[in-house]
Design a protein around this motif. Structure first.
Motif, PDB file in Angstrom:
ATOM      1  N   PRO A 175     -11.457   2.109  -5.272  1.00 11.63           N
ATOM      2  CA  PRO A 175     -11.843   3.429  -4.765  1.00 11.63           C
ATOM      3  C   PRO A 175     -11.105   3.827  -3.480  1.00 11.63           C
ATOM      4  O   PRO A 175     -11.027   5.000  -3.147  1.00 11.63           O
ATOM      5  CB  PRO A 175     -13.339   3.319  -4.494  1.00 11.63           C
ATOM      6  CG  PRO A 175     -13.784   2.044  -5.078  1.00 11.63           C
ATOM      7  CD  PRO A 175     -12.590   1.203  -5.343  1.00 11.63           C
ATOM      8  N   GLU A 176     -10.553   2.842  -2.776  1.00 16.41           N
ATOM      9  CA  GLU A 176      -9.875   3.109  -1.513  1.00 16.41           C
ATOM     10  C   GLU A 176      -8.412   3.520  -1.684  1.00 16.41           C
ATOM     11  O   GLU A 176      -7.737   3.834  -0.715  1.00 16.41           O
ATOM     12  CB  GLU A 176      -9.936   1.862  -0.612  1.00 16.41           C
ATOM     13  CG  GLU A 176     -11.338   1.374  -0.342  1.00 16.41           C
ATOM     14  CD  GLU A 176     -12.186   2.402   0.382  1.00 16.41           C
ATOM     15  OE1 GLU A 176     -11.687   3.040   1.318  1.00 16.41           O
ATOM     16  OE2 GLU A 176     -13.359   2.573  -0.006  1.00 16.41           O
ATOM     17  N   ILE A 177      -7.904   3.522  -2.905  1.00 17.40           N
ATOM     18  CA  ILE A 177      -6.490   3.800  -3.153  1.00 17.40           C
ATOM     19  C   ILE A 177      -6.149   5.250  -2.783  1.00 17.40           C
ATOM     20  O   ILE A 177      -6.963   6.142  -2.973  1.00 17.40           O
ATOM     21  CB  ILE A 177      -6.118   3.484  -4.620  1.00 17.40           C
ATOM     22  CG1 ILE A 177      -4.620   3.342  -4.776  1.00 17.40           C
ATOM     23  CG2 ILE A 177      -6.645   4.536  -5.567  1.00 17.40           C
ATOM     24  CD1 ILE A 177      -4.224   2.584  -6.021  1.00 17.40           C
ATOM     25  N   ASP A 178      -4.968   5.453  -2.245  1.00 17.05           N
ATOM     26  CA  ASP A 178      -4.482   6.783  -1.884  1.00 17.05           C
ATOM     27  C   ASP A 178      -4.065   7.503  -3.170  1.00 17.05           C
ATOM     28  O   ASP A 178      -3.056   7.162  -3.785  1.00 17.05           O
ATOM     29  CB  ASP A 178      -3.300   6.655  -0.926  1.00 17.05           C
ATOM     30  CG  ASP A 178      -2.745   7.995  -0.482  1.00 17.05           C
ATOM     31  OD1 ASP A 178      -3.076   9.042  -1.077  1.00 17.05           O
ATOM     32  OD2 ASP A 178      -1.959   8.002   0.485  1.00 17.05           O
ATOM     33  N   LEU A 179      -4.851   8.477  -3.594  1.00 11.98           N
ATOM     34  CA  LEU A 179      -4.606   9.150  -4.867  1.00 11.98           C
ATOM     35  C   LEU A 179      -3.323   9.974  -4.859  1.00 11.98           C
ATOM     36  O   LEU A 179      -2.659  10.090  -5.888  1.00 11.98           O
ATOM     37  CB  LEU A 179      -5.804  10.028  -5.245  1.00 11.98           C
ATOM     38  CG  LEU A 179      -7.091   9.265  -5.544  1.00 11.98           C
ATOM     39  CD1 LEU A 179      -8.233  10.233  -5.806  1.00 11.98           C
ATOM     40  CD2 LEU A 179      -6.916   8.317  -6.715  1.00 11.98           C
ATOM     41  N   ASP A 180      -2.960  10.545  -3.713  1.00 11.92           N
ATOM     42  CA  ASP A 180      -1.706  11.300  -3.633  1.00 11.92           C
ATOM     43  C   ASP A 180      -0.512  10.376  -3.852  1.00 11.92           C
ATOM     44  O   ASP A 180       0.430  10.714  -4.565  1.00 11.92           O
ATOM     45  CB  ASP A 180      -1.585  12.017  -2.286  1.00 11.92           C
ATOM     46  CG  ASP A 180      -2.619  13.126  -2.131  1.00 11.92           C
ATOM     47  OD1 ASP A 180      -2.978  13.759  -3.150  1.00 11.92           O
ATOM     48  OD2 ASP A 180      -3.075  13.359  -0.999  1.00 11.92           O
ATOM     49  N   ASP A 181      -0.563   9.192  -3.250  1.00 16.79           N
ATOM     50  CA  ASP A 181       0.505   8.212  -3.419  1.00 16.79           C
ATOM     51  C   ASP A 181       0.549   7.716  -4.864  1.00 16.79           C
ATOM     52  O   ASP A 181       1.624   7.571  -5.452  1.00 16.79           O
ATOM     53  CB  ASP A 181       0.289   7.043  -2.453  1.00 16.79           C
ATOM     54  CG  ASP A 181       1.417   6.043  -2.495  1.00 16.79           C
ATOM     55  OD1 ASP A 181       2.590   6.461  -2.395  1.00 16.79           O
ATOM     56  OD2 ASP A 181       1.132   4.835  -2.624  1.00 16.79           O
ATOM     57  N   LEU A 182      -0.613   7.465  -5.449  1.00 12.65           N
ATOM     58  CA  LEU A 182      -0.680   7.030  -6.843  1.00 12.65           C
ATOM     59  C   LEU A 182      -0.097   8.095  -7.761  1.00 12.65           C
ATOM     60  O   LEU A 182       0.654   7.791  -8.681  1.00 12.65           O
ATOM     61  CB  LEU A 182      -2.127   6.713  -7.237  1.00 12.65           C
ATOM     62  CG  LEU A 182      -2.336   6.249  -8.673  1.00 12.65           C
ATOM     63  CD1 LEU A 182      -1.543   4.980  -8.974  1.00 12.65           C
ATOM     64  CD2 LEU A 182      -3.815   6.031  -8.952  1.00 12.65           C
ATOM     65  N   GLN A 183      -0.409   9.347  -7.497  1.00 16.28           N
ATOM     66  CA  GLN A 183       0.116  10.446  -8.303  1.00 16.28           C
ATOM     67  C   GLN A 183       1.650  10.482  -8.237  1.00 16.28           C
ATOM     68  O   GLN A 183       2.307  10.660  -9.255  1.00 16.28           O
ATOM     69  CB  GLN A 183      -0.471  11.768  -7.823  1.00 16.28           C
ATOM     70  CG  GLN A 183      -0.058  12.952  -8.666  1.00 16.28           C
ATOM     71  CD  GLN A 183      -0.759  14.233  -8.227  1.00 16.28           C
ATOM     72  OE1 GLN A 183      -1.884  14.205  -7.750  1.00 16.28           O
ATOM     73  NE2 GLN A 183      -0.081  15.349  -8.395  1.00 16.28           N
ATOM     74  N   GLU A 184       2.210  10.275  -7.061  1.00 15.86           N
ATOM     75  CA  GLU A 184       3.671  10.242  -6.914  1.00 15.86           C
ATOM     76  C   GLU A 184       4.268   9.098  -7.715  1.00 15.86           C
ATOM     77  O   GLU A 184       5.295   9.270  -8.380  1.00 15.86           O
ATOM     78  CB  GLU A 184       4.061  10.084  -5.443  1.00 15.86           C
ATOM     79  CG  GLU A 184       4.025  11.359  -4.656  1.00 15.86           C
ATOM     80  CD  GLU A 184       4.520  11.151  -3.234  1.00 15.86           C
ATOM     81  OE1 GLU A 184       5.454  10.335  -3.021  1.00 15.86           O
ATOM     82  OE2 GLU A 184       3.967  11.798  -2.333  1.00 15.86           O
ATOM     83  N   ARG A 185       3.639   7.934  -7.660  1.00 15.70           N
ATOM     84  CA  ARG A 185       4.152   6.778  -8.408  1.00 15.70           C
ATOM     85  C   ARG A 185       4.062   7.021  -9.914  1.00 15.70           C
ATOM     86  O   ARG A 185       4.938   6.591 -10.674  1.00 15.70           O
ATOM     87  CB  ARG A 185       3.406   5.507  -8.008  1.00 15.70           C
ATOM     88  CG  ARG A 185       3.712   5.076  -6.582  1.00 15.70           C
ATOM     89  CD  ARG A 185       3.276   3.640  -6.303  1.00 15.70           C
ATOM     90  NE  ARG A 185       1.907   3.343  -6.645  1.00 15.70           N
ATOM     91  CZ  ARG A 185       0.894   3.335  -5.794  1.00 15.70           C
ATOM     92  NH1 ARG A 185       1.085   3.624  -4.530  1.00 15.70           N
ATOM     93  NH2 ARG A 185      -0.323   3.031  -6.207  1.00 15.70           N
ATOM     94  N   LEU A 186       3.023   7.723 -10.366  1.00 17.96           N
ATOM     95  CA  LEU A 186       2.916   8.064 -11.790  1.00 17.96           C
ATOM     96  C   LEU A 186       4.065   8.987 -12.195  1.00 17.96           C
ATOM     97  O   LEU A 186       4.685   8.798 -13.244  1.00 17.96           O
ATOM     98  CB  LEU A 186       1.569   8.732 -12.079  1.00 17.96           C
ATOM     99  CG  LEU A 186       0.322   7.864 -11.957  1.00 17.96           C
ATOM    100  CD1 LEU A 186      -0.930   8.703 -12.127  1.00 17.96           C
ATOM    101  CD2 LEU A 186       0.356   6.721 -12.957  1.00 17.96           C
ATOM    102  N   GLU A 187       4.349   9.986 -11.365  1.00 15.81           N
ATOM    103  CA  GLU A 187       5.445  10.912 -11.663  1.00 15.81           C
ATOM    104  C   GLU A 187       6.774  10.173 -11.733  1.00 15.81           C
ATOM    105  O   GLU A 187       7.601  10.451 -12.600  1.00 15.81           O
ATOM    106  CB  GLU A 187       5.501  12.024 -10.618  1.00 15.81           C
ATOM    107  CG  GLU A 187       4.339  12.993 -10.734  1.00 15.81           C
ATOM    108  CD  GLU A 187       4.289  14.030  -9.607  1.00 15.81           C
ATOM    109  OE1 GLU A 187       5.226  14.091  -8.780  1.00 15.81           O
ATOM    110  OE2 GLU A 187       3.298  14.777  -9.571  1.00 15.81           O
ATOM    111  N   ASP A 188       6.976   9.207 -10.840  1.00 11.69           N
ATOM    112  CA  ASP A 188       8.221   8.427 -10.825  1.00 11.69           C
ATOM    113  C   ASP A 188       8.356   7.529 -12.044  1.00 11.69           C
ATOM    114  O   ASP A 188       9.467   7.141 -12.402  1.00 11.69           O
ATOM    115  CB  ASP A 188       8.299   7.579  -9.553  1.00 11.69           C
ATOM    116  CG  ASP A 188       8.479   8.422  -8.299  1.00 11.69           C
ATOM    117  OD1 ASP A 188       8.871   9.603  -8.407  1.00 11.69           O
ATOM    118  OD2 ASP A 188       8.209   7.884  -7.196  1.00 11.69           O
TER     119      ASP A 188
END
Length: 88
Positions: free
Chosen positions: A15-28
Motif C-alpha cells: 500500500p505504500e508504493i508510489d503509484l505515479d512511479d509504478l504507472q511510469e514503470r508500467l508505461e515503460d
C-alpha cells in the motif's frame, strides 16, 4: 487492421508504493505498438489502491498477452488481471 482496448487491473505489492512511479514503470514496460490510454485508480482495501490502465494494442499483436507479461515483470507489481477487452 483493428485495435483492441483492454482494461487491466494491476495490484501493487504494498500500500505504500508510489503509484505515479509504478504507472511510469508500467508505461515503460509496454511492447512496441501498445499504449496506455488513461489510468483509473480503484481503492481495494486497507489503503491498497489498484491501477486500472486502459491499454490499446493492435489487433494482430496476439491480444494482451505481451502487455500482461510486461506488467508482471515490473518491480512492485503483485498481480495483473484483464478486467475488460473490446475492439475499437
Amino acid at each position: 487492421m483493428g485495435k483492441v482496448a483492454a482494461k487491466i487491473k494491476v495490484m501493487p505489492q504494498d500500500p505504500e508504493i508510489d503509484l505515479d512511479d509504478l504507472q511510469e514503470r508500467l508505461e515503460d514496460s509496454l511492447p512496441e505498438g501498445a499504449k496506455i490510454n488513461g489510468v483509473e485508480r480503484d481503492d481495494v482495501a486497507f489503503g491498497l489502491v489498484a491501477l486500472l490502465p486502459t491499454v490499446i494494442v493492435p489487433d494482430d499483436a496476439g491480444g494482451t498477452e505481451a502487455v500482461e507479461e510486461g506488467f508482471e515483470k515490473v518491480e512492485g507489481v503483485e498481480s495483473v488481471s484483464v478486467e475488460n477487452v473490446g475492439r475499437i
